[in-house]
Scaffold this active site. Structure first.
Site, PDB file in Angstrom:
ATOM      1  N   HIS A  68       0.830  -1.208   0.000  1.00  0.00           N
ATOM      2  CA  HIS A  68       0.000   0.000   0.000  1.00  0.00           C
ATOM      3  C   HIS A  68       0.862   1.254   0.000  1.00  0.00           C
ATOM      4  O   HIS A  68       0.528   2.254  -0.649  1.00  0.00           O
ATOM      5  CB  HIS A  68      -0.942   0.015   1.215  1.00  0.00           C
ATOM      6  CG  HIS A  68      -2.049   1.008   1.091  1.00  0.00           C
ATOM      7  ND1 HIS A  68      -2.031   2.232   1.728  1.00  0.00           N
ATOM      8  CD2 HIS A  68      -3.190   0.980   0.361  1.00  0.00           C
ATOM      9  CE1 HIS A  68      -3.138   2.891   1.411  1.00  0.00           C
ATOM     10  NE2 HIS A  68      -3.846   2.158   0.589  1.00  0.00           N
ATOM     11  N   CYS A  69       1.981   1.197   0.680  1.00  0.00           N
ATOM     12  CA  CYS A  69       2.867   2.372   0.795  1.00  0.00           C
ATOM     13  C   CYS A  69       3.529   2.733  -0.534  1.00  0.00           C
ATOM     14  O   CYS A  69       3.962   3.867  -0.716  1.00  0.00           O
ATOM     15  CB  CYS A  69       3.970   2.104   1.811  1.00  0.00           C
ATOM     16  SG  CYS A  69       3.400   1.550   3.422  1.00  0.00           S
ATOM     17  N   ILE A  70       3.655   1.755  -1.447  1.00  0.00           N
ATOM     18  CA  ILE A  70       4.388   2.034  -2.688  1.00  0.00           C
ATOM     19  C   ILE A  70       3.450   2.263  -3.872  1.00  0.00           C
ATOM     20  O   ILE A  70       3.900   2.342  -5.015  1.00  0.00           O
ATOM     21  CB  ILE A  70       5.399   0.909  -3.014  1.00  0.00           C
ATOM     22  CG1 ILE A  70       4.696  -0.424  -3.304  1.00  0.00           C
ATOM     23  CG2 ILE A  70       6.399   0.755  -1.875  1.00  0.00           C
ATOM     24  CD1 ILE A  70       5.625  -1.499  -3.881  1.00  0.00           C
TER      25      ILE A  70
END
Lengths: 366, 366
Positions: free
Chosen positions: B357-359
């Site tokens: 999700h962070c990338i």
């Protein structure tokens, strides 16, 4: 034409062809100048000139300017808000030559031709080293637009060709047959490649480009189509000026030529500005590096009013010499009755080695 | 809500709002990892993991990966041909946090919210210095898309918030009220800003994010909406693990909460993998620089299965621990009956400080 073997899925065989510059545009692409060994005073005067070109062209079409990350904020700040800025690293700022040659398909598809690029001659007379960032630009723009990119096995800069959109391409022998570009491709092999990648049927070869043009004679500084069957040619009446013979030889070829549709060409002459020369002050403003072409006081500049950009409803033309600017503007205005011809002070662009046509690249509307 | 003065043309007042991640996407944006002080072995293992994430997400939507000019050719080569690559310089590769928060208008317009960014805490606990390239990314993407960009007067990372697309936002006090983000904005003032820039009506404040999460507790590693009124929460049954108390307090808040529509929330638990730790071999693979967070052998990693991406027809979830991967996958599959849940080996992403999700950052369809 030779029997050079080409892939069966070449763009022309798939139905793509290159529209003329005077066909409708979706956008105009430019780059932001920054290298201090080519643009005087840290490129600040050139940046102002480029911004003014962008402003004028943006009057009738979207303008997208590529800037390096370091220059992104400055470019964003100097350009009008409605001009889009994208990150795009380059070795210099000649979008005509390093940018995509766009081709279109009757079904509405757009594609990019990615020529090989060697900085106008590589290690044999090229203008700078390295040119690694320039070589990635066409592919990057294709990636940004999400359109296919065809790699063509040929060194070519966009300024080395003009097309009428009806099958005719005009170029110069001085550039395309220069051994520093495609030593292994003869004239006929190049014609096959140009046909297969651009969908053209006829190449008109002018002998040479403008006097002292450091691009090895790009046609876009000498002669261009203003409509099918109609060209503008830079002209010099002074028989003692080397440009006189160059323009006269080009005129002879043009008058003898037939285009792809079998038409004779109508030639309109535009006066040569100047002659113009690099001043001491200009030369002193650039960093002197061994890896780029020196800028020396007294160098003759290859100024030409033919180096204009045909926008959707505006023609952006360079202002280069008060003695000729208005004559050239009036003649261009007569050639483009449905567009407004706008002059932009362009000596700062000329000092870097080209002009308005060299720093722009149209993306056709599909 | 306070009386914080906001411009009358704030995005929400103009009619824009942020859609949920599970609403239809036009595209998914990512960045290409390269910094050798955060990604071991010159980022090569991480690049392979990122490429696999891109490949999976590209099964149901366009994926656009931003890469620096230096890494452009390598990214182009490693990514599948149908994944688009654009030039986009960054200080690291966390598109969720540095990328645009997209908002949409009922009339079909798209816009970008450009939060201020200080690398997860600036000089007081931030993860690296400088963060100048990261700060330009949202504006650059807006320029690439040709859409408006609203600058919000607030430090915020995209991973610090989740929305249900129906007026509810979920976040953590640990992050948003951390004095290293917006020391001059209290809870109520932040709620006004979130309302005015994202069109939300209700903020649910969880106390803290995952144990040892270096982002100061981003909600996207702990808890997310899987549908309106339904959330997934990372869970740990081991009462001796600090994560147990964190998840329990979050559950209490969630069970007591009402969303913007007045609904109670249904909470689904996902098991915590591990606990997972940085190995000696992992720590030895990174450059050690004073300007970035050290990676030390034995550091606990904030691994979480909640850190997945909801694509149009695919959910890309991290594979982190063979003991829990299949349990987590099966639970997620039950939560997304109309999507295929695909696990991607993601330890290499976790080693850099985040996960799938962070990338990633979704661009909603308009």
């Amino acid at each position: 034409m030779s029997d050079l073997v080409l892939p069966s899925d070449s763009p022309a065989r798939l139905g793509f062809r290159m529209p003329a510059e005077f066909a409708p545009h979706e956008a105009c692409w430019m780059l932001w100048p920054q290298r201090p060994d080519n643009w005087r005073l840290g490129a600040k005067p050139a940046q102002r000139a480029f911004a003014e070109v962008a402003r004028v062209i943006a009057q009738s079409e979207t303008v997208i300017v590529g800037a390096s990350d370091e220059q992104y904020e400055n470019a964003r700040d100097q350009l009008p808000p409605h001009v889009r800025v994208v990150e795009l690293s380059s070795n210099d700022a000649w979008m005509r030559d390093v940018g995509p040659t766009f081709v279109t398909h009757p079904d509405g598809r757009l594609a990019v031709i990615d020529w090989d690029f060697n900085a106008w001659g590589g290690l044999k007379g090229g203008l700078y080293f390295p040119w690694d960032k320039d070589r990635r630009i066409r592919r990057k723009i294709a990636g940004m637009l999400g359109v296919p990119c065809f790699s063509a096995p040929m060194v070519l800069e966009g300024g080395a060709i003009h097309v009428d959109g009806e099958g005719t391409l005009i170029t110069t022998e001085e550039c395309l047959l220069n051994p520093n570009r495609n030593p292994s491709l003869d004239r006929e092999e190049q014609e096959v490649l140009l046909a297969d990648y651009l969908g053209i049927d006829k190449v008109i070869w002018l002998p040479a480009g403008c006097y002292q043009d450091e691009t090895d004679g790009h046609v876009d500084n000498l002669c261009c189509f203003v409509a099918p069957g109609v060209v503008a040619l830079t002209w010099c009446d002074d028989v003692d000026d080397p440009q006189h013979a160059i323009s006269r030889r080009a005129l002879e070829v043009l008058e003898a030529a037939r285009d792809a549709r079998g038409r004779r060409l109508t030639v309109h002459k535009l006066p040569q500005p100047g002659p113009l020369y690099l001043a001491e002050e200009d030369a002193n403003g650039v960093d002197r590096l061994s890896s780029s072409r020196p800028r020396r006081a007294g160098d003759r500049l290859a100024g030409s009013y033919v180096n204009f950009y045909i926008g959707n409803r505006v023609v952006a033309m360079p202002l280069l010499d008060p003695a000729f600017d208005e004559i050239a503007r009036a003649r261009l205005q007569a050639l483009f009755p449905e567009r407004r011809v706008v002059g932009v002070p362009a000596r700062e662009i000329l000092l870097g080695g080209g002009n308005i046509h060299c720093i722009t690249q149209q993306q056709p509307r599909v």
